[in-house]
Design an enzyme around this catalytic site. Structure first.
Site, mmCIF file in Angstrom:
data_model
loop_
_atom_site.group_PDB
_atom_site.id
_atom_site.type_symbol
_atom_site.label_atom_id
_atom_site.label_comp_id
_atom_site.label_asym_id
_atom_site.label_seq_id
_atom_site.Cartn_x
_atom_site.Cartn_y
_atom_site.Cartn_z
ATOM 1 N N SER A 199 0.822 -1.193 0.000
ATOM 2 C CA SER A 199 0.000 0.000 0.000
ATOM 3 C C SER A 199 0.864 1.254 0.000
ATOM 4 C CB SER A 199 -0.983 -0.051 1.167
ATOM 5 O OG SER A 199 -2.120 0.736 0.890
ATOM 6 N N ASP A 305 -9.186 -5.368 -5.359
ATOM 7 C CA ASP A 305 -8.777 -4.327 -4.416
ATOM 8 C C ASP A 305 -9.574 -3.060 -4.703
ATOM 9 O OD1 ASP A 305 -7.515 -2.476 -2.784
ATOM 10 O OD2 ASP A 305 -5.497 -3.198 -3.238
ATOM 11 N N HIS A 336 -7.599 -5.874 -0.679
ATOM 12 C CA HIS A 336 -6.350 -5.208 -0.269
ATOM 13 C C HIS A 336 -5.617 -6.096 0.743
ATOM 14 C CE1 HIS A 336 -4.074 -1.478 -0.378
ATOM 15 N NE2 HIS A 336 -4.042 -1.419 0.947
#
Length: 653
Positions: A199, A305, A336
């Protein structure tokens, strides 16, 4: 006598050859010996050196009159330095080491009384330090023990990590304390660095690679952003009800919050909620600088995601490909989620071999293996030699009117007429998909017949629509749907496709303060009759340019092309492929200020899909159409994704 002489000569010849062979073994230079293929855990983790260095970034983001220093916590084996041998570095630069934690168990850094790191989050140090790597955890500027301000992917964020790579290669200054003058030098490393992270962390890896910094040999971005505009907006349509200023405040340290008002103001002023592209977004667009990337890239992303949406990996991958960057990719069915939590054993083994190859130079064959690993069903993986496959071709599919209004056909021939729907902000893509083959007021759907062969979509699609609104503002959505029964990872669940269990598995060495053992996970499954596998959104007011939103003239037709998220999905034989065009996608984009009715001109509407085999494959899939595969009595999809207000690009489960 002659016979005896012959035997003596033969014995002497054999003896001489044997001695020569032994000498060849013992005296051969290292290059002539068998090259290693795998690093092994021969060094002590318990007695590893733990130290902290503050690296000068050369910036003064917090405006206190001195250049900012960022904290780099280091764990490295003691033995190589004692032997005079320099080692490579694995680095994770993060804003989350104190505020939010890393990984599925939200681990934070902990320190001893001397300020040296005791627990380094995740398994990287536990596993790789005994194998001869150093691990460096960098606090981004403005977070934890670093000076400066968080600027959400901008110059300060990227320079936080780049400066540490420069220090590792002798090009930047480091100090033993945050404010002192005693220098620290990285004499123990060869400067070869690999960056990794999920991320925001992986986003920084992308950003640093896009600077072309020397010494960065590889990056492993997991669920990472490639352009921050595409984190906050989809072609002008807001994806969240907040901007980067909120995110900066979320991770800033208390000291940074007290000093960084000017940075906060620039984030507010530079990111208007109109969705206009501004210089702030240009600075945070790493895709434009893909030509500068020197590092190899091992990219990982969940195809479902809905936090860091997959347009980010698709455009980054394509830009890297155009510039000849050595690449590898994993695509899962999760949301995610880190690969450590959806394919743990294979991930650790593959990552190990990747770093051995890229940082140690071991010829272990990973560069000759298939480029892509793709999850087709929960825990069922396939590979592709190249990604997208070489035979992939952009194929234009066109919607046309069907026997019922609101439910049209999808094929190779241009349609005529119009379809009309009214934006309903209370409906999501899962609602549309569940009723894809039924007329409903909130969408227009276009379906193929049941396919006679599997049809694979691999890459990024676009949908060009020409629509006439009834109001001065309008948001649009386009989604691709696989209509047919399947078992998939439940990406709409809180775990986004995984369930965390109570038992643990261990990956590396442990100390009393830093365990290498982590809770296991299992796939969370959902039985569905419709799967949305790609989607895209846009604000119609940005039809002409992302630079400026303009009010629409009711009754006027506007053309716009929606970029759909990258994916790799097989629509199986017996299923139908559907294209749905609608308005607000509930909880995935914010609604417009009005709720228009929109009329779609089918003659000027088309989808371009990256089909493996191109138009020929599509034609074959529509030939000798089979009887539809039986479906469940009630349409089923995953539950609607959770609301995205104030979501952060980090660990969310």
């Amino acid at each position: 006598m002659p016979k005896r002489t012959h035997l003596t000569t033969l014995w002497r010849t054999l003896a001489t050859a044997a001695v020569a062979a032994l000498l060849a073994v013992f005296l051969a230079p290292p290059a002539a010996q068998a090259a290693p293929r795998e690093s092994t855990p021969v060094y002590s983790y318990e007695h590893a050196i733990r130290e902290s260095v503050w690296v000068d970034t050369g910036l003064d983001a917090d405006g206190d009159g001195r250049t900012d220093r960022v904290a780099a916590d280091i764990v490295r084996p003691s033995e190589p330095a004692a032997q005079g041998r320099r080692i490579p570095v694995i680095m994770d630069a993060s804003p989350y080491y104190s505020c939010c934690g890393r990984g599925n168990e939200n681990q934070v850094k902990t320190y001893d009384a001397s300020g040296h790191v005791v627990q380094m989050p995740l398994f990287y140090d536990n596993y790789f330090v005994p194998r001869g790597y150093a691990f460096v955890g960098v606090d981004l500027a403005g977070t934890n023990r670093s000076d400066g301000c968080v600027d959400v992917g901008g110059r300060s964020d990227v320079q936080s990590a780049k400066a540490v790579i420069d220090w590792l290669n002798g090009r930047a200054k480091g100090y033993t304390t945050r404010t002192g003058t005693t220098p620290a030098r990285a004499t123990w490393t060869n400067g070869r660095t690999g960056m990794i992270g999920k991320s925001w962390d992986g986003t920084i890896a992308n950003g640093v690679a896009a600077t072309g910094v020397r010494g960065l040999k590889t990056i492993v971005p997991i669920s990472a952003i490639s352009s921050w505009y595409d984190y906050y907006f989809a072609q002008g349509a807001p994806l969240y009800d907040s901007g980067p200023d909120w995110l900066s405040q979320y991770v800033d340290s208390p000291a940074a919050l007290a000093k960084c008002a000017a940075v906060q103001k620039r984030l507010v002023d530079g990111a208007p909620r109109t969705g206009d592209w501004t210089p702030l977004w240009t600075e945070r667009d790493y895709v434009k600088d893909a030509s500068k990337v020197r590092a190899s890239v091992f990219l990982v992303h969940g195809m479902q995601d809905l936090n860091v949406r997959t347009k980010n990996f698709g455009q980054w991958w394509s830009a890297l490909a155009r510039n000849g960057v050595h690449r590898k990719i994993w695509l899962s069915q999760t949301g995610h989620v880190d690969p450590f939590d959806f394919r743990r054993a294979a991930w650790v083994d593959t990552l190990h071999r990747w770093f051995d190859h890229e940082l140690l130079g071991y010829d272990n064959g990973i560069d000759r293996e298939p480029m892509a690993d793709i999850e087709r069903h929960p825990d069922q993986w396939t590979t592709s030699a190249l990604w997208p496959p070489r035979t992939t071709a952009a194929t234009t599919l066109r919607p046309a009117q069907g026997a019922r209004a609101g439910v049209g056909t999808l094929g190779l021939h241009r349609g005529t007429g119009t379809e009309t729907f009214t934006d309903d902000p209370g409906l999501s893509e899962t609602d549309w998909a569940a009723h894809a083959d039924e007329p409903t007021a909130g969408k227009a759907g276009f379906l193929t017949p049941p396919l006679s062969r599997d049809l694979r979509v691999s890459g990024s699609s676009t949908v060009t629509v020409t629509v006439t609104p009834t109001t001065a503002t309008a948001h649009l959505s386009a989604v691709l749907v696989d209509l047919g029964p399947d078992t998939i990872r439940d990406y709409g669940d809180d775990g986004e496709g995984i369930t965390t269990l109570t038992d643990r598995t261990c990956w590396g060495a442990s100390t009393s303060g830093d365990s290498a053992c982590f809770r296991t996970t299992a796939a969370t499954r959902a039985d569905v009759t419709a799967t949305v596998f790609s989607r895209g959104w846009a604000d119609l007011g940005h039809y002409a340019s992302l630079r400026k939103d303009v009010p629409l003239t009711p009754g006027r037709a506007y053309p716009i092309t929606l970029d759909l998220a990258a994916t790799d999905h097989v629509v199986p034989k017996g299923h139908r492929l559907a294209l749905i065009v609608a308005g607000t996608d509930k909880d995935l984009i914010d609604p417009a200020s009005t709720t228009p009715t929109l009329t779609v001109d089918l003659s000027r509407t088309a989808a371009r899909l990256p089909l493996v085999g191109g138009a020929t494959a599509f034609n074959r899939a529509l030939t000798a159409t089979p009887t539809p595969t039986p479906t469940a009595p009630t349409a089923a999809t995953v539950r609607a994704p959770a609301a995205t207000a104030h979501r952060i690009p980090g660990d969310t489960h």
